[in-house]
Structures are given as structure tokens and as C-alpha cells.
Design a protein around this motif. Sequence first.
Motif: not given
Length: 334
Positions: A132-136, A220-223, A247-253, A285-286
Motif C-alpha cells: 500500500d505504499i504511495p506512488g514513487l 497481493e503485490q501491487t503494481r 521523469i515518471n511515465l506511468g499510471s497511478s492506478e 512488494r508495492g
Amino acid sequence: MTKNEKIVVCGAGGFIGGHLVHSLLKQGYPVRAVDQKPQWQWYQRFLEADNLTLDLREKENCVKAVNGCDWVYNHAADMGGMGFIELNKGLCMLSVLINTHLLQAAQVCGAARFFFASSACVYAGNKQQRPDIPGLKEEDAYPADPEDGYGWEKLFSERMCRHFREDFGLQTRVARYHNVYGPHGTYDGGREKAPAAICRKVIQAKLSGNHEIEIWGDGEQTRSFMYIEDCVRGTQDIMHSEILEPINLGSSEMVTINQLVDIVENIADVHLNRRYKLDAPKGVRGRSSDNTLIQKYLDWEPSIPLRQGMEKTYAWIYDQMKSGASHDSIVNRF
Ligand code: NAD
């Protein structure tokens, strides 16, 4: 950048490179497409491009690839999903030769701009220990503790881009991709990533009638996952921008792997018994992307929700498997 200026896409026989070539050709750019694989193995090949087969670990091949081109996209790397990068660290690190020699070639040949495809695998392991970590955030790459092998190569190559910009004036741009998925990628053979692997396993279960699926880890690992069209648009936006730092290029979902399986089961209209392989390679893990910076600079957010992108991916893999096509035989004419 005018439509007369030539662009080289390195790694054009692969997943993201192939889609990027397609997009650039559609916009009217002259494109050179380079990959080490024989061209019949490219995931997409466009006859309108200047297609070259070259091993870009060799410096003289990098000069051949870049010569006469104004912009360079480096998407060439020896890589794959967790199953590949955890077991092939030396091969992953050898990709450092590709980016180093391409940077040198870009400088020698007078290219104006250079793009490097980095990865969320540069982020420090201790920031990714809970599901459940916040986005990087971009700053979370330091103090450095990246994914062993693949992540270290990406982090080193990011820094090479920075130093070539600072020392030699080459305009470099770096995106940190977070899990890209979509059609025309690999879905079997050991290099595939979770979205394609799950589609393949669900389709196999559906077609065979054996309603069981193996999941790596406890699920249960998140991506987070970014659809290829968003990736290609964001990549070009970053290349055209004045954003100098990675810079990040990805989804926060963010989803768990179990939730990703739920989505694919729902698309396939099937319910499978889940068998968890706890000793399989499973990565951190996340992990997901914090998009504060890219929103601020480019007003960019992924436009395609995960469910919608997975429907398209599932449909493409289903057609490939149903027809018995191997992705080696896919050749598109633009
Ligand atoms: P891919 O494996 O489909 O494409 C990479 C291509 O590089 C392949 O076609 C391969 O043949 C080519 N290549 C490898 N070694 C080469 C060499 N020595 N000379 C010339 N070509 C060579 O991978 P992709 O998913 O399209 O990824 C493209 C880039 O984006 C890579 O740098 C990858 O590390 C990065 N990236 C991808 C993701 C993702 O989710 N797909 C995530 C983070 C970063």
C-alpha cells in the motif's frame, strides 16, 4: 522539429519501439528503425521505414544507426519481465554498452536530441516494501538501491545521459516507464510481463477447459500498468519538452496482481482456481507512479483505464493464440 528531420528508433523490433515507429510514420516523419533481431522476428515492421539489423552493443553499429539522424530514441535493451531480469542480471547490465555507444554516436554524428527509456526499476527497494505504499516520486531513486542488475544499468545510463548533456551539450531526455502493456508485445517464452502472462494463462485455461491458473507470489503485490498508446504519446511529449531530469511515465492506478487476474477473468467470462507459486520471481512488494511532476510540466495523465486497455490486449493475444500465430511472423505494412 520539422517533418524533414530524420528520427532513429533503436529497439524498433520490440514492443514499445514498434509502436513508436508506427506513430512517427503516421505523423509523417522519416524514420530509421534499428534492432538486432532478424527482421522477420520484429513484432511490427513497416516498409516505409529505413529498417536496419544491427547489434547496438558495438560502437561502429551505433554510428551506422545514428548517422544522418537528428533525433535518437533508445528503446533497445536486453530485458523482460521479473522472470527474466531476476535470472539474467549480467545480460541486463550488458545493455549499458548500447546506451553508452549510442550516446557517443549521437555526439559524434551531431544529433540534436536523445531519448533514453529508463524504468521504475531504478527506484530504491526500501521504498517499495509494502503493497500500500504511495506512488514513487522521482527523488525516491536516491539514495541508490535499485533492482539488482537491470535497475543498476538503467540508473547508470540515466546518469550517462545527464553527463553527456552537461559535458557535451547533447540534449538528453529520460522517461522512467512503469509497466507498459498492450498488443504486439511478447506474451510467452519467458520475457513476458504480468498483464500479457495473465492473459495467456487465462486464455490457455479457457481453451483447454483446465480451469486453473498459476500466480507468482501471493498475488497481493501491487503494481500500476500503462497502456501502450499512452506510453507512446507521453514519450514523444517528453522528447519535445524541456524536462532535463528523469521523469515518471506511468499510471497511478494501483492494483494487486489478484485484482489484475479478476479483470482478465471478467473479460474472458471465466472463473479459475488460483494456485500461488510463492517461490517464483515476484519483484518488489508495492509499486506505482506518482504523476505530480509530469502533470505539472506536461499536463499528462494516462487516458486509457486499465480495464479498457486489458480488453484490447486480451483480444489481441486471444487472436494470436487461437490462430496459432507466433509473434515472430507478424509483419505490418503501414
Ligand atoms: P522489448 O524487449 O520488446 O524491445 C527491446 C528491443 O531491443 C528488442 O526488440 C531487442 O531485440 C532489442 N535489442 C536488444 N539488444 C539489442 C542490441 N544489442 N542491439 C539492437 N537491439 C537490441 O522491450 P520493450 O518493452 O519494448 O522495452 C523498450 C525499452 O523500454 C527498454 O529499454 C526497456 O528496458 C524499457 N522499459 C520497458 C518497460 C515495459 O513495461 N515494457 C518498462 C520499463 C522500461
